[in-house]
Design a protein around this motif. Structure first.
Motif, mmCIF file in Angstrom:
data_model
loop_
_atom_site.group_PDB
_atom_site.id
_atom_site.type_symbol
_atom_site.label_atom_id
_atom_site.label_comp_id
_atom_site.label_asym_id
_atom_site.label_seq_id
_atom_site.Cartn_x
_atom_site.Cartn_y
_atom_site.Cartn_z
ATOM 1 N N ALA A 147 0.526 -1.113 -0.070
ATOM 2 C CA ALA A 147 0.111 -0.385 -0.082
ATOM 3 C C ALA A 147 1.246 1.139 0.019
ATOM 4 N N LYS A 148 1.449 1.343 0.421
ATOM 5 C CA LYS A 148 2.443 2.420 1.032
ATOM 6 C C LYS A 148 3.197 2.193 -0.414
ATOM 7 N N LEU A 149 4.173 1.156 -1.525
ATOM 8 C CA LEU A 149 4.422 1.711 -2.544
ATOM 9 C C LEU A 149 3.917 2.279 -3.589
ATOM 10 N N ASP A 150 2.230 1.357 -3.774
ATOM 11 C CA ASP A 150 1.553 1.964 -4.238
ATOM 12 C C ASP A 150 1.458 3.266 -4.413
ATOM 13 N N ALA A 151 1.389 4.354 -2.694
ATOM 14 C CA ALA A 151 0.973 5.825 -3.162
ATOM 15 C C ALA A 151 2.428 6.545 -3.920
ATOM 16 N N ARG A 152 3.786 5.478 -4.374
ATOM 17 C CA ARG A 152 4.490 6.416 -4.309
ATOM 18 C C ARG A 152 5.530 6.015 -5.582
ATOM 19 N N THR A 153 3.784 5.450 -6.474
ATOM 20 C CA THR A 153 4.340 4.989 -8.342
ATOM 21 C C THR A 153 4.947 5.883 -8.674
ATOM 22 N N ASN A 154 4.750 7.280 -8.442
ATOM 23 C CA ASN A 154 5.338 8.935 -9.169
ATOM 24 C C ASN A 154 6.662 8.727 -8.653
ATOM 25 N N GLU A 155 7.300 8.657 -8.048
ATOM 26 C CA GLU A 155 8.436 8.698 -7.078
ATOM 27 C C GLU A 155 9.540 8.352 -7.638
ATOM 28 N N THR A 156 10.854 8.570 -7.414
ATOM 29 C CA THR A 156 12.150 7.616 -7.508
ATOM 30 C C THR A 156 11.969 6.598 -6.148
ATOM 31 N N VAL A 157 12.035 5.536 -5.837
ATOM 32 C CA VAL A 157 11.922 5.073 -4.346
ATOM 33 C C VAL A 157 13.324 4.013 -4.466
ATOM 34 N N ASP A 158 13.990 4.365 -3.155
ATOM 35 C CA ASP A 158 14.875 3.278 -2.580
ATOM 36 C C ASP A 158 14.539 1.640 -1.728
ATOM 37 N N LEU A 159 14.595 0.897 -2.635
ATOM 38 C CA LEU A 159 13.555 -0.216 -1.753
ATOM 39 C C LEU A 159 14.948 -0.982 -1.376
ATOM 40 N N ARG A 160 16.180 -0.512 -1.013
ATOM 41 C CA ARG A 160 16.813 -1.707 0.025
ATOM 42 C C ARG A 160 16.882 -0.611 1.242
ATOM 43 N N GLU A 161 16.552 -0.363 1.391
ATOM 44 C CA GLU A 161 15.099 0.838 2.548
ATOM 45 C C GLU A 161 14.114 -0.020 2.826
ATOM 46 N N VAL A 162 13.502 -0.174 2.271
ATOM 47 C CA VAL A 162 11.927 0.162 2.194
ATOM 48 C C VAL A 162 12.080 -1.492 2.435
ATOM 49 N N MET A 163 13.169 -2.503 1.816
ATOM 50 C CA MET A 163 12.851 -3.694 2.330
ATOM 51 C C MET A 163 13.791 -3.756 4.052
ATOM 52 N N GLN A 164 14.898 -3.237 4.339
ATOM 53 C CA GLN A 164 15.209 -3.161 5.822
ATOM 54 C C GLN A 164 14.531 -3.011 6.437
ATOM 55 N N ARG A 165 13.141 -2.086 5.735
ATOM 56 C CA ARG A 165 12.326 -1.293 7.599
ATOM 57 C C ARG A 165 10.927 -2.088 6.775
ATOM 58 N N MET A 166 11.021 -3.018 5.764
ATOM 59 C CA MET A 166 9.950 -3.716 5.571
ATOM 60 C C MET A 166 9.851 -5.390 6.994
ATOM 61 N N THR A 167 11.274 -5.775 6.397
ATOM 62 C CA THR A 167 11.994 -7.196 6.869
ATOM 63 C C THR A 167 11.905 -6.627 8.644
ATOM 64 N N LEU A 168 12.184 -5.239 9.417
ATOM 65 C CA LEU A 168 12.515 -5.888 10.895
ATOM 66 C C LEU A 168 10.673 -5.422 11.041
#
Length: 455
Positions: free
Chosen positions: A136-157
């Motif tokens: 849901a958070k990524l869906d709200a950022r589809t017009n932006e560039t995203v740091d997926l490494r940080e997203v994965m760290q936050r998600m797995t945490l």
């Protein structure tokens, strides 16, 4: 293992290989920056390489039979090296990863029931809830560039927090991330005196690590106290890993963990679990961004699947192969180092007491005598009827000390990758190659930016 392919597979970038005659001081400097870059071409071609480092004899093992001997047949003769203990003890204490002898046997027996398939199945709802929120958070950022490494760290945490304690990490996540970053950037690196002096002689960095540990265990103890305050109904089934670990008893002695031991076990499971899984997922997303055709195959397999049970996850055969191939190319634990307690003979090679044995999954997984197209990304090699030798592929180690959390990590990784690629197309925005660095885990040299587009 021969791999037939109708198209040329991608070969992701790697650091240049070191000269085989790299000087002592050159190797020492490289170790602190990127251990992977210290190995030369010989290490990718030969079975056993003998060398010397800091007055000790060392061996790199790339022969499966030699590795089987060290990790399985005579594993009790090989213990953590002084450098490994120095680096890991401040964050993991005397937990399962560092324990030896009777302490390790007790911990392993006691913890095993918490990581059975049935126990893991009960934790899947925690994982899916976090994945729903991440999507849901990524869906709200589809017009932006995203740091997926940080997203994965936050998600797995977040997954680690919920599966361990049944509560989110909104309040505690930033503090935990700061601990991980602080340790990895400075204290988790090996310095000259760390490698030279015995563990009983504190180095200046050891003193800094001790100060870190005092703050770290206070934080983990606070998390445990908060979870205990939430309570558990008498007779109710365990709802998370903490319940399972708190109630765990050694089947032979009936003993459980003391409060001090529980702190170290919780720290081990949170840190070893979330950081390595985040790293593996980042590299999988990076590879799929480089290889859109394989990405579409993952999306096609996932299409129409609910993915909310172990059985659903087990059906994702190709997605599992992508994870397996990712961990071949980028093993989170890139090096297993052991010191010999006593003399031994390893595949015809004489080993003396105190010699250092290095088994490097980074080298082993890219060895030119063991793999066809070893540097190429070919997930279907893991769908072959001829699986790789058990001691040629070590993403979780092997033998009695194989990672106890491997089934949990595999379920989480496959579930997360299937759900994410099922929801989004992933593209790289940055053109700069991402180079793997071996520090504590196999990390990228920088975090590239991605764009995610809903399917």
């Amino acid at each position: 293992m021969n791999i037939a392919s109708v198209r040329r597979p991608i070969i992701p970038p790697t650091p240049p290989r070191a000269p085989d005659d790299l000087s002592f001081f050159g190797r020492l400097a490289a170790i602190r920056q990127n251990m992977i870059a210290t190995w030369g071409q010989r290490a990718y071609e030969e079975g056993i390489i003998e060398g010397r480092f800091l007055l000790r004899k060392s061996f790199i093992l790339n022969q499966p039979d030699a590795i089987r001997h060290v990790l399985l047949n005579n594993y009790e003769n090989y213990i953590r090296t002084p450098v490994g203990i120095r680096i890991l003890r401040p964050v993991l204490g005397e937990g399962l990863l560092l324990a030896e002898g009777h302490a390790w046997t007790f911990q392993r027996r006691t913890l095993s029931p918490a990581f059975t398939p049935r126990a893991i199945a009960n934790l899947i709802p925690h994982m899916t809830a976090v994945l729903d929120e991440t999507i849901a958070k990524l869906d709200a950022r589809t017009n932006e560039t995203v740091d997926l490494r940080e997203v994965m760290q936050r998600m797995t945490l977040e997954i680690a927090g919920r599966t361990m304690f049944s509560f989110g990490m909104d309040r505690h996540g930033p503090t935990l991330r700061n601990f991980v970053m602080e340790y990895g950037e400075r204290l988790g690196r090996a310095y000259f005196l760390d490698m030279l002096l015995p563990v009983s002689w504190p180095t200046p960095m050891d003193r800094a690590r001790a100060r870190f540990r005092a703050r770290w265990i206070e934080f983990v103890a606070m998390l445990i106290a908060e979870r205990r305050a939430a309570g558990k109904k008498d007779g109710a089934p365990p709802r998370d890993l903490f319940d399972l670990m708190d109630e765990a008893r050694d089947p032979e002695t009936g003993k459980g963990f003391s409060d001090e031991q529980l702190v170290d076990e919780v720290a081990t499971m949170i840190l070893a679990g979330h950081e390595t899984t985040a790293t593996a997922l980042f590299w999988a997303l990076y590879l799929l961004a480089l290889d859109p055709q394989t990405q579409e195959e993952v999306a096609s397999e996932t299409s129409g699947e609910h993915l909310d049970s172990i059985a659903d996850i087990d059906r994702q055969k190709f997605t599992r192969a992508v994870i397996d191939e990712t961990m071949r190319l980028y093993p989170p634990a890139f090096l297993i180092a052991r010191a010999a307690r006593d003399k031994d003979n390893v595949a015809g090679t004489a080993v003396s007491k105190g010699d250092i044995i290095m088994i490097a999954p980074w080298l082993l997984h890219r060895h030119e005598k063991l793999w066809d197209q070893p540097n190429a990304f070919i997930p279907k090699r893991f769908m072959s009827k001829e699986p790789p030798d058990r001691f040629a592929y070590l993403p979780f180690g092997a033998g009695p000390r194989v990672c106890i959390g491997a089934p949990f990590a595999q379920a989480e990784s496959v579930l997360a990758l299937a759900r994410l690629i099922g929801a989004f197309r992933v593209e790289l925005v940055d053109a700069d190659p991402v180079i793997p660095c071996g520090v504590v885990t196999t990390q990228p040299d920088h975090s590239p930016m991605f764009r995610v587009t809903p399917r």
